[in-house]
Scaffold this motif. Sequence first.
Motif, short mmCIF file in Angstrom:
data_model
loop_
_atom_site.label_atom_id
_atom_site.label_comp_id
_atom_site.label_asym_id
_atom_site.label_seq_id
_atom_site.Cartn_x
_atom_site.Cartn_y
_atom_site.Cartn_z
N PHE A 71 0.93 -1.17 -0.07
CA PHE A 71 -0.21 -0.10 0.07
C PHE A 71 0.91 1.39 -0.02
N ALA A 72 2.53 1.33 0.62
CA ALA A 72 2.84 2.31 0.50
C ALA A 72 3.50 2.67 -0.28
N SER A 73 3.92 1.42 -1.09
CA SER A 73 4.47 1.61 -1.97
C SER A 73 3.66 2.45 -3.32
N PHE A 74 2.16 1.95 -3.69
CA PHE A 74 1.20 2.08 -4.01
C PHE A 74 1.12 3.72 -4.19
N ILE A 75 1.31 4.11 -2.97
CA ILE A 75 0.95 5.23 -2.84
C ILE A 75 1.91 6.17 -2.73
N PHE A 76 3.34 6.64 -2.97
CA PHE A 76 4.07 7.09 -3.49
C PHE A 76 4.61 7.38 -4.69
N LYS A 77 4.31 5.86 -5.41
CA LYS A 77 3.82 5.83 -7.25
C LYS A 77 3.31 6.16 -7.48
N SER A 78 1.71 6.63 -6.72
CA SER A 78 0.99 7.58 -7.26
C SER A 78 0.93 9.37 -7.41
N ILE A 79 1.18 9.02 -5.99
CA ILE A 79 2.26 10.56 -6.06
C ILE A 79 3.39 10.59 -6.74
N ASP A 80 3.90 9.58 -7.18
CA ASP A 80 4.85 10.36 -8.15
C ASP A 80 4.43 10.62 -9.85
N ASP A 81 3.40 10.32 -9.73
CA ASP A 81 2.93 10.78 -11.33
C ASP A 81 1.01 11.37 -11.14
#
Length: 231
Positions: free
Chosen positions: A202-212
């Motif tokens: 979930f944390a990885s998903f959050i940061f990948k989404s923030i990057d985009d």
Amino acid sequence: MTRGILIAGNDSTLSRAIEVEAANRVKQYVSALIPNRLSDGMTISADVRGSNDSSSEDDKQFSLNWNPSSPISARALVLAAENRLERIDEAILVCSPPSIRSKPAKLPFSAVEVMLNDHIKGWFYLIKELTAIFKERENGTLVLVYPDINFNSGKEKVVDFLGPSAIASFRALAHGLLSAAHCEPYITTGFSTSDLGNETAFASFIFKSIDDLTKRSNGKLFKYGKFSFFK
């Protein structure tokens, strides 16, 4: 990548997973934990931090004290974070409060006070200060993270009244901020999950989404689970 990240929330598995992910992406980040002011001996089923190796993120973490029940402390926290980071580019607020199981007649008054002051009122104070600096600068990202699950299921003799109430308040606050995001010069986005136990992903998903994220992403609520999507 150089960017100023502030992570605020209680001491939980979800907060730790987000901190680990931040440590993998920046040289240093600032964290502010909600202190545990619940009385000893109180029946608490807390989402406490796991036993993962924390050496990598501890080298990059700078901790700041925060009294969520104080609006003055919220302002001091934001100023201190900016002084340390030079500027706050992303503020990630993680609502994952402890649960206190009790029969209604035996619900401790002290626990009610703690949950109201630290896990409900505190978010309003901190968000007020963060959005003020983002608005003045016309830049920044406010990220609101919470579990979207039912902590009480079926017929139970002793249930958690306070934890779900705190999350419901945060959820309502998040939805209000997301609805008004199109009027603001900064980005507001939210992340919820019903898949607890998979905090690292979930944390990885959050940061990948923030990057985009782009301006078109402003006001989006991303829901993470078996089928990740946003609305």
